[in-house]
Design a protein around this motif. Structure first.
Motif, mmCIF file in Angstrom:
data_model
loop_
_atom_site.group_PDB
_atom_site.id
_atom_site.type_symbol
_atom_site.label_atom_id
_atom_site.label_comp_id
_atom_site.label_asym_id
_atom_site.label_seq_id
_atom_site.Cartn_x
_atom_site.Cartn_y
_atom_site.Cartn_z
ATOM 1 N N MET A 265 0.810 -1.210 0.000
ATOM 2 C CA MET A 265 0.000 0.000 0.000
ATOM 3 C C MET A 265 0.847 1.265 0.000
ATOM 4 O O MET A 265 0.311 2.362 0.065
ATOM 5 C CB MET A 265 -0.925 -0.016 1.203
ATOM 6 C CG MET A 265 -1.806 -1.234 1.192
ATOM 7 S SD MET A 265 -3.400 -0.854 1.771
ATOM 8 C CE MET A 265 -3.638 -2.172 2.914
ATOM 9 N N VAL A 266 2.157 1.099 -0.050
ATOM 10 C CA VAL A 266 3.023 2.269 -0.117
ATOM 11 C C VAL A 266 2.835 2.890 -1.495
ATOM 12 O O VAL A 266 3.206 2.315 -2.508
ATOM 13 C CB VAL A 266 4.507 1.893 0.101
ATOM 14 C CG1 VAL A 266 5.398 3.115 -0.083
ATOM 15 C CG2 VAL A 266 4.710 1.284 1.473
ATOM 16 N N SER B 236 8.364 11.764 -3.262
ATOM 17 C CA SER B 236 8.475 11.022 -4.517
ATOM 18 C C SER B 236 9.275 9.732 -4.377
ATOM 19 O O SER B 236 9.284 8.908 -5.285
ATOM 20 C CB SER B 236 9.111 11.898 -5.586
ATOM 21 O OG SER B 236 10.406 12.271 -5.180
ATOM 22 N N LYS B 237 9.949 9.554 -3.251
ATOM 23 C CA LYS B 237 10.765 8.360 -3.055
ATOM 24 C C LYS B 237 10.735 7.985 -1.585
ATOM 25 O O LYS B 237 10.732 8.848 -0.717
ATOM 26 C CB LYS B 237 12.199 8.641 -3.510
ATOM 27 C CG LYS B 237 13.134 7.467 -3.380
ATOM 28 C CD LYS B 237 14.440 7.646 -4.157
ATOM 29 C CE LYS B 237 15.397 8.625 -3.576
ATOM 30 N NZ LYS B 237 16.734 8.588 -4.195
ATOM 31 N N ILE B 238 10.724 6.659 -1.328
ATOM 32 C CA ILE B 238 10.726 6.175 0.048
ATOM 33 C C ILE B 238 11.457 4.847 0.096
ATOM 34 O O ILE B 238 11.406 4.062 -0.853
ATOM 35 C CB ILE B 238 9.292 6.065 0.611
ATOM 36 C CG1 ILE B 238 9.310 5.929 2.120
ATOM 37 C CG2 ILE B 238 8.521 4.939 -0.042
ATOM 38 C CD1 ILE B 238 8.015 6.378 2.783
ATOM 39 N N ILE B 239 12.155 4.590 1.182
ATOM 40 C CA ILE B 239 12.828 3.318 1.399
ATOM 41 C C ILE B 239 11.958 2.501 2.342
ATOM 42 O O ILE B 239 11.660 2.937 3.449
ATOM 43 C CB ILE B 239 14.229 3.509 2.023
ATOM 44 C CG1 ILE B 239 15.127 4.310 1.090
ATOM 45 C CG2 ILE B 239 14.847 2.164 2.388
ATOM 46 C CD1 ILE B 239 16.440 4.736 1.723
ATOM 47 N N GLU C 199 16.436 6.936 -11.324
ATOM 48 C CA GLU C 199 15.713 7.830 -12.226
ATOM 49 C C GLU C 199 14.796 7.124 -13.214
ATOM 50 O O GLU C 199 13.691 7.569 -13.476
ATOM 51 C CB GLU C 199 16.723 8.707 -12.979
ATOM 52 C CG GLU C 199 16.085 9.786 -13.800
ATOM 53 C CD GLU C 199 17.135 10.691 -14.412
ATOM 54 O OE1 GLU C 199 16.975 11.039 -15.587
ATOM 55 O OE2 GLU C 199 18.105 11.029 -13.708
ATOM 56 N N ASN C 200 15.210 6.040 -13.783
ATOM 57 C CA ASN C 200 14.411 5.355 -14.794
ATOM 58 C C ASN C 200 13.626 4.163 -14.258
ATOM 59 O O ASN C 200 13.159 3.327 -15.026
ATOM 60 C CB ASN C 200 15.315 4.894 -15.943
ATOM 61 C CG ASN C 200 15.932 6.077 -16.659
ATOM 62 O OD1 ASN C 200 15.263 7.078 -16.895
ATOM 63 N ND2 ASN C 200 17.205 5.985 -16.979
ATOM 64 N N TYR C 201 13.487 4.068 -12.941
ATOM 65 C CA TYR C 201 12.832 2.916 -12.336
ATOM 66 C C TYR C 201 11.738 3.366 -11.366
ATOM 67 O O TYR C 201 11.896 4.334 -10.628
ATOM 68 C CB TYR C 201 13.844 2.063 -11.569
ATOM 69 C CG TYR C 201 14.977 1.591 -12.439
ATOM 70 C CD1 TYR C 201 14.839 0.460 -13.232
ATOM 71 C CD2 TYR C 201 16.178 2.290 -12.483
ATOM 72 C CE1 TYR C 201 15.879 0.026 -14.047
ATOM 73 C CE2 TYR C 201 17.224 1.870 -13.293
ATOM 74 C CZ TYR C 201 17.066 0.739 -14.065
ATOM 75 O OH TYR C 201 18.084 0.317 -14.871
ATOM 76 N N ALA C 202 10.648 2.644 -11.382
ATOM 77 C CA ALA C 202 9.564 2.926 -10.436
ATOM 78 C C ALA C 202 9.810 2.244 -9.104
ATOM 79 O O ALA C 202 9.316 2.685 -8.068
ATOM 80 C CB ALA C 202 8.233 2.451 -11.013
ATOM 81 N N LEU C 203 10.605 1.163 -9.106
ATOM 82 C CA LEU C 203 10.806 0.357 -7.914
ATOM 83 C C LEU C 203 12.160 -0.319 -7.980
ATOM 84 O O LEU C 203 12.605 -0.745 -9.042
ATOM 85 C CB LEU C 203 9.707 -0.716 -7.837
ATOM 86 C CG LEU C 203 9.796 -1.750 -6.741
ATOM 87 C CD1 LEU C 203 9.449 -1.117 -5.405
ATOM 88 C CD2 LEU C 203 8.830 -2.900 -7.035
ATOM 89 N N ALA C 204 12.799 -0.416 -6.833
ATOM 90 C CA ALA C 204 14.041 -1.182 -6.723
ATOM 91 C C ALA C 204 13.910 -2.069 -5.498
ATOM 92 O O ALA C 204 13.316 -1.684 -4.502
ATOM 93 C CB ALA C 204 15.238 -0.247 -6.580
ATOM 94 N N ALA C 205 14.445 -3.268 -5.570
ATOM 95 C CA ALA C 205 14.370 -4.194 -4.452
ATOM 96 C C ALA C 205 15.705 -4.907 -4.305
ATOM 97 O O ALA C 205 16.471 -5.035 -5.261
ATOM 98 C CB ALA C 205 13.252 -5.211 -4.679
#
Length: 169
Positions: A100-101, A112-115, A136-142
């Motif tokens: 839900m984030v 605009s960004k959260i860890i 910059e070019n990614y909506a999500l990183a894991a």
């Protein structure tokens, strides 16, 4: 400002200590301002809510709370209905709060960004290193836990000296 988020379900009131430890580890190792966002439900006791507030205050940092039982009860009910058997096994409903984030919860602040971190994560470096990573070019990183962290943990002198982690050849 760095923004970090946790999902917390604390049925017996004992899990908050892990979240508090994780938050403290961030504050201890980070020079920049941090706002911690805690997604929770009615299982977070007023006492533990105050404990989180005190931790942030002691480090001159900020913490914000989002009670999903009040903010989006229909979504929580949906999760419980659709994923009911999962909750009876290994995961709690808090595990799914990360789903839900989204920007709707942070709209007034235009974040605009959260860890997102699990409550059992101990941060032993400045979280700004992760925050400043170019996405910059990614909506999500894991990050897969074992692959990304085990090598670093093994090299950590404290863990090696206490024997908490075995040395790999």
């Amino acid at each position: 400002m760095i923004h970090v988020c946790y999902g917390l379900y604390d049925k017996d009131g004992l899990y908050s200590k892990y979240t508090g430890t994780s938050i403290t580890s961030i504050f201890e190792n980070t020079k920049e301002k941090v706002t911690v966002h805690i997604f929770h439900d009615n299982t977070l006791t007023p006492e533990n809510l105050n404990n989180f507030s005190r931790i942030a205050e002691n480090y001159n940092q900020a913490v914000k709370f989002y009670n999903f039982d009040e903010l989006c009860p229909e979504k929580i009910q949906y999760l419980r209905e659709k994923l009911g058997s999962v909750f009876e096994s290994r995961f709690s409903v808090g595990t799914f709060y990360r789903l839900m984030v989204n920007k709707d919860f942070f709209q007034p602040e235009n974040i605009s960004k959260i860890i997102y971190l699990d409550s059992d994560t101990v941060v032993n470096l400045d979280i700004a290193e992760l925050w400043n990573y170019n996405l910059e070019n990614y909506a999500l990183a894991a990050v897969p836990k074992i692959d990304a962290t085990h090598g670093y943990m093994v090299k950590n002198k404290y863990l090696l000296n206490t024997g908490k982690v075995a040395v790999e050849d």
